[in-house]
Design a protein around this motif. Sequence first.
Motif, short mmCIF file in Angstrom:
data_model
loop_
_atom_site.label_atom_id
_atom_site.label_comp_id
_atom_site.label_asym_id
_atom_site.label_seq_id
_atom_site.Cartn_x
_atom_site.Cartn_y
_atom_site.Cartn_z
N PHE A 113 0.85 -1.21 0.00
CA PHE A 113 0.00 0.00 0.00
C PHE A 113 0.88 1.25 0.00
CE2 PHE A 113 -1.91 3.14 2.97
CZ PHE A 113 -2.82 3.68 2.09
N TYR A 114 1.89 1.25 0.87
CA TYR A 114 2.78 2.43 0.91
C TYR A 114 3.60 2.55 -0.37
CZ TYR A 114 1.58 3.13 5.80
OH TYR A 114 0.91 3.39 6.96
N LEU B 9 -6.06 5.27 2.40
CA LEU B 9 -5.55 5.86 3.63
C LEU B 9 -6.71 6.22 4.56
CD1 LEU B 9 -2.64 6.34 4.34
CD2 LEU B 9 -2.83 8.68 3.57
N LEU B 12 -7.92 3.21 6.24
CA LEU B 12 -7.01 2.88 7.36
C LEU B 12 -7.38 3.70 8.60
CD1 LEU B 12 -3.32 2.66 6.08
CD2 LEU B 12 -4.68 0.90 7.19
N TYR B 321 2.27 10.46 4.61
CA TYR B 321 1.23 9.43 4.73
C TYR B 321 0.71 9.38 6.17
CZ TYR B 321 3.30 7.68 0.36
OH TYR B 321 3.80 7.54 -0.90
N ILE B 322 1.67 9.43 7.11
CA ILE B 322 1.28 9.37 8.52
C ILE B 322 0.46 10.61 8.87
CG2 ILE B 322 2.14 9.28 10.90
CD1 ILE B 322 2.87 6.77 9.44
N GLN B 325 -2.95 10.29 7.39
CA GLN B 325 -3.78 9.32 8.10
C GLN B 325 -4.37 9.92 9.38
OE1 GLN B 325 -1.96 5.55 9.12
NE2 GLN B 325 -3.62 5.11 10.53
#
Lengths: 226, 400
Positions: A113-114, B9, B12, B321-322, B325
């Motif tokens: 996914f990343y 994302l 998630l 990304y973090i 999220q």
Amino acid sequence: MATKIISLEDVKKSYFIKSEEFSILKGINFDIEKGEFVSLMGPSGSGKSTLLNIIGALDKPTSGKYFIQEKLVSTLVSDQLADIRNRYIGFIFQNFNLIPTLSALDNVALPSFYAGKLVYERAKELLNMVGLSGRFNNRPNELSGGQRQRVAIARALINDPEFILADEPTGNLDSKTGREIIDLISSLKNKHGKTILMVTHDQNLSKITDRVIYLKDGRITNKKSL
Amino acid sequence: MTVKFLFQLFILSWQSLRANLFRSFLTTLGIIIGTTTIIIVVALGEGAKRDIEAQYSNMSVTTILVNAPATDGSPSKLSIDDIPLVKEIPTVAEAVPMLTGKVNIAAGDNTTNFSVVGTYADFAEVANLEFVSGAFFTQEDEDNHNKQAILGATVAEELYGSKTPDVIGETVILGKREFEIIGIAKYRGGAFGPVTIDESVFTPYSSAYRYVLGKNGKFSFNVNASSVETLPATMDALAVVLREAHNIGPSDTEDFRLRDMGATVASAQSSSATMAFLLGSVGFIVLLVGGIGIMNIMYVTVSERTKEIGVRKAIGAKDVYILTQFLFEAFILTAVGFVLGTIIAVGFYYLLLSFDLKIVFVWWSLPLSFVITFAVGMFFGYAPAKQAASLNPIDALRYE
């Protein structure tokens, strides 16, 4: 000539605490070639963790060069390092380090996914390969230690990395389960031709690897007795 | 980052929140209450505003209401005799007396209790009365003390069960005297000075005084200044004329009170606006506290999930990304809070309506609370998200 997967040239790492320099790694040189299964040994305080962090692209050396497949890694910035970790390295940790809220399948698929190409089919294949066919939807807390490490191994393989970095993969397992996990890791080399660097304390484990690198006081030593 | 990636994302983030459902709900509680408060407060404020507008809708801004203050001393000398004097003031356009009092009103078998208003013929014009049938009385009726009555809409409804009964020429008993119904006023809502038009019966001034109310009637009158500009001068002139007529010395207190309706309306509106602002501030503060709640819990979450963040980074998650999220998590908490808050607000709205509270739903309270809620949620969500994103993966992995 065999391809060099990992190459370290005079890698040094120091920490500064109140302008006093603590030298942890004092010039490390070694290569690991494609398909090799190498173990890294060393007592506590030898700089093993620091070296592992640099090889794992989690940290950068103070000086010296670190190449993965002739790609200079030691000068990359944070996001580029994330990309290196994602595509070139498969991590296997002592305490598994799975995401507790995700299923086994999602945990395995997460690196893909990343990488921007989520691949569930391959994640399923890998879980089958490590012997967890019926466990796709179980969360980590519903799995035994050995099963968790199997999930972690499947996760390490999902992006087809250049090498596997295993940090005491059997440290949290009983000896029987540990042997099964080591057999599984060995098979990655034997059946799939993977390059593996494994950190271990266990002399018996290091015997099954092609080569042992000993680290002591921040230097590689040839002494096999530690 | 592609849309698909962002969507995954988002999933998630959703999964992380769902794993801690009850805590997520508690986190968003502040947002829920804040959203509800803002929507309800705006609706209450609008209700109050409309109420004030309705109350004063029949009053012109040039109107001055003259009445007797509730005194503890001698009775006011305010009377019908003041009207001709007042009319002599050049800037006075109209002056209409009103003698009011509650009496029993009966027709057939039905008896109710409403105000009788004795006034002059020009009242119909000044108060903009319209009729469903019949007409207002004339100066002639006034001069002859004719016993004639015009019914307000509510009075007609109470007596005859309809706002438009066909009863012109029939008899209605005001107090003890029979009056002839000559008109039915159209329903209009609101008040004219002390008179609630729909709930009144209008008769010639002299008839109301002689046959129904006598000295028990409350006397007041409306004066219209010729324009807004002459209003202050008219007020002054009125005071002078009335003091003289009532023989009030320069140092004595007046036995009458002048109320400038324009100023009254303005002050009522401004106090309702102040109220709405105060209540709105409360809503905003609740939201702010809700936002701080989100920030708090997210900080807890970040520190609880330090290890997880380290793992994610180790296997290749970039900082952004973090960050994304965790921002999504703040967004979801805010969005869910907003939606639940809106639903609760709608429920409250109907509940308050059923209690006959003056409350008017205003569409723009939704975008308003949306914007404030999201600004607060994202503002307070950003700091912990940023902290999560900038964690060092080595430290985070080592964290237990």
